[in-house]
Scaffold this motif. Structure first.
Motif, PDB file in Angstrom:
ATOM      1  N   LEU A 346       0.854  -1.183   0.000  1.00  0.00           N
ATOM      2  CA  LEU A 346       0.000   0.000   0.000  1.00  0.00           C
ATOM      3  C   LEU A 346       0.893   1.236   0.000  1.00  0.00           C
ATOM      4  CD1 LEU A 346      -2.644  -1.062   2.706  1.00  0.00           C
ATOM      5  CD2 LEU A 346      -2.531  -1.653   0.272  1.00  0.00           C
ATOM      6  N   LYS A 347       0.737   2.059  -1.041  1.00  0.00           N
ATOM      7  CA  LYS A 347       1.575   3.247  -1.169  1.00  0.00           C
ATOM      8  C   LYS A 347       0.939   4.424  -0.438  1.00  0.00           C
ATOM      9  CE  LYS A 347       4.381   2.505  -5.256  1.00  0.00           C
ATOM     10  NZ  LYS A 347       5.620   2.850  -4.557  1.00  0.00           N
ATOM     11  N   THR A 352       7.383  10.033  -0.548  1.00  0.00           N
ATOM     12  CA  THR A 352       8.518   9.130  -0.788  1.00  0.00           C
ATOM     13  C   THR A 352       9.483   9.099   0.387  1.00  0.00           C
ATOM     14  OG1 THR A 352       9.715  10.916  -1.893  1.00  0.00           O
ATOM     15  CG2 THR A 352       8.409   9.426  -3.281  1.00  0.00           C
ATOM     16  N   LYS A 353       9.240   9.958   1.389  1.00  0.00           N
ATOM     17  CA  LYS A 353      10.074   9.912   2.586  1.00  0.00           C
ATOM     18  C   LYS A 353       9.235  10.302   3.793  1.00  0.00           C
ATOM     19  CE  LYS A 353      11.994  14.542   1.699  1.00  0.00           C
ATOM     20  NZ  LYS A 353      13.246  15.305   1.521  1.00  0.00           N
ATOM     21  N   PRO A 394       7.768   5.016   1.691  1.00  0.00           N
ATOM     22  CA  PRO A 394       7.291   4.312   2.881  1.00  0.00           C
ATOM     23  C   PRO A 394       5.992   3.530   2.661  1.00  0.00           C
ATOM     24  CG  PRO A 394       6.862   6.671   3.003  1.00  0.00           C
ATOM     25  CD  PRO A 394       7.487   6.405   1.686  1.00  0.00           C
ATOM     26  N   VAL A 395       6.037   2.435   1.907  1.00  0.00           N
ATOM     27  CA  VAL A 395       4.852   1.596   1.693  1.00  0.00           C
ATOM     28  C   VAL A 395       4.576   0.752   2.932  1.00  0.00           C
ATOM     29  CG1 VAL A 395       5.262   1.455  -0.790  1.00  0.00           C
ATOM     30  CG2 VAL A 395       6.168  -0.326   0.724  1.00  0.00           C
ATOM     31  N   CYS A 411      -2.328   6.892   6.182  1.00  0.00           N
ATOM     32  CA  CYS A 411      -0.973   7.348   6.440  1.00  0.00           C
ATOM     33  C   CYS A 411      -0.952   8.855   6.279  1.00  0.00           C
ATOM     34  CB  CYS A 411       0.028   6.675   5.505  1.00  0.00           C
ATOM     35  SG  CYS A 411      -0.152   7.210   3.791  1.00  0.00           S
ATOM     36  N   SER A 412       0.204   9.470   6.372  1.00  0.00           N
ATOM     37  CA  SER A 412       0.295  10.926   6.310  1.00  0.00           C
ATOM     38  C   SER A 412      -0.102  11.467   4.945  1.00  0.00           C
ATOM     39  CB  SER A 412       1.723  11.375   6.638  1.00  0.00           C
ATOM     40  OG  SER A 412       2.144  10.802   7.854  1.00  0.00           O
TER      41      SER A 412
END
Length: 432
Positions: A346-347, A352-353, A394-395, A411-412
């Motif tokens: 899950l992306k 990306t960070k 961060p998947v 997530c964020s």
């Protein structure tokens, strides 16, 4: 025998006149709290001088200075009193309690101490740090003006803190630098705070978030950084504030009629609006933030291709990933499907960070799964089978996915709706 001077007054020596002038000289001095003040003994610069102070109508000797040597007559554990070669009395970290009349052989000094007023501004939901002027050691008691009354908050000394008010949410604290910290600051925290070294005027500004969603979708408005309540969500309607609902400990109380059940809330205090429309656009307020909601025309969610490597198997036709093209600073909503037994990645939207914390909605409660940062993963739940993991991009990786894993993950950077279909097949994604 009577001696008469006639019309001439008696002679008085120049020395006597100077001596009389010295004893009656009154100096006035003003200093700000927290600073160091030096009280000069009139025109005297040498000799033996004793400094004293009027306290409750009594004369209390402080110290005697002679030829650079100082003898103290009071206890001075904090070493606040001293003298200099020019016979001046120095008081370090002067406070309001030091104001008053001081005497020496050459003069009387009236000391006035003014408050040092600092101005601090902070945004709702963040941490406010109020410094006690220039003071770096205590003890210091922080208090606040409340309805004209002084209310003591806490006392800090040598790293030890004693609270004088109930603080169930642990919002108030202090550190070795004597600063008062207020967590999750709100408009109600604005006002005047006092300590031994300063007065601090705290201003709290609203946190304004901007969010965009397409018509027909479900939007989740977050109350800034607040994660527990109670919180009341309201909306500006024709210049009037209209309360929508109050949420507290997972319980929601609605203040408007809602026959279509379009409004709801979750344990993380978000306001959810189902099937959002153009008429929902506008300003929403809660205790922790103001949210400006924009609604764009068009219904449904455009399909996108996942960036992870796809495999050319027949099973790939059953999996799609979609995201909300909100175009603003809003959270993306992604939709992902995987077959039982496969590994799913899950992306977190376009992030990306990190750091990024992945959580899941479970029975209306938000449950944190793991936090990933710079390739390091910290798990917040028991995971004996090691089914959850992450990478640098961060998947969230779930190994051996099952029907019970289906649901909403946050997530964020995004919200991911995971669907799990029956039957095992080769995974859609390469995790190498």
């Amino acid at each position: 025998m009577t001696i008469s001077y006639g019309d001439r007054p008696p002679r008085v020596s120049v020395r006597a006149i100077r001596s009389l002038a010295k004893t009656t000289e009154t100096l006035h001095q003003t200093e700000k709290e927290g600073k160091t003040v030096a009280l000069k003994c009139g025109r005297l610069t040498n000799g033996k001088v004793t400094w004293s102070r009027d306290t409750n109508g009594q004369r209390v000797d402080i110290l005697t200075t002679h030829n650079g040597e100082t003898t103290k007559h009071i206890a001075d554990p904090d070493r606040r009193y001293d003298s200099q070669a020019d016979l001046a009395l120095t008081i370090v970290r002067v406070s309001q309690s030091d104001a008053g009349r001081y005497d020496c052989s050459g003069a009387t000094v009236e000391l006035s101490v003014t408050e040092e007023t600092l101005h601090v501004s902070q945004t709702e939901g963040r941490i406010a740090v109020l410094h006690c002027g220039r003071l770096t050691k205590g003890p210091v008691t922080w208090s606040r003006d409340t309805n004209g009354q002084r209310v003591d908050i806490l006392t800090t000394h040598n790293g030890q803190m004693t609270k004088h008010i109930a603080d169930p949410d642990r919002r108030y604290g202090s550190g070795a630098d004597l600063a008062l910290t207020i967590r999750r600051v709100s408009q109600s925290d604005a006002g005047r705070y006092d300590c031994s070294g300063a007065t601090v005027e705290l201003s709290v500004t609203e946190e304004t978030l901007h969010q965009t969603e397409k018509e027909g979708n479900t939007v989740a408005l977050k109350c800034g950084r607040l994660t527990k309540g109670p919180v009341t969500w309201s909306r500006d309607t024709n210049g009037q504030r209209v309360d929508i609902l109050t949420t507290h400990n997972g319980q929601t109380t609605k203040h408007i009629t809602d026959p279509d059940r379009r409004y709801g809330s979750q344990a993380d205090l978000v306001l959810t609006i189902f099937r959002v429309s153009q008429s929902d656009a506008g300003r929403y307020d809660c205790s922790g933030a103001t949210v400006e909601l924009s609604v764009t025309s068009g219904t449904g969610q455009p399909s996108t291709t996942p960036t992870a490597q796809r495999r050319t198997t027949k099973a790939t036709e059953t999996a799609t990933a979609t995201e909300s093209s909100s175009g603003g600073t809003t959270r993306e909503t992604l939709h992902q499907t995987e077959k039982e037994g496969n590994t799913v990645a899950l992306k977190c939207g376009r992030l990306t960070k990190g750091p990024v914390t992945w959580s899941r909605d479970t029975n209306g409660q938000r449950v944190d799964i793991l936090t990933t940062h710079n390739g390091e993963t910290t798990k917040h739940i028991a995971d004996p089978d090691r089914r959850y993991g992450s990478r640098k991009d961060p998947v969230l990786i779930i190994y051996g996915v099952s029907q019970s894993d289906a649901g909403r993950y946050d997530c964020s950077g995004a919200t991911v709706e995971l669907s799990v279909t029956e039957g095992k097949c080769e995974s859609l994604y390469s995790l190498q």
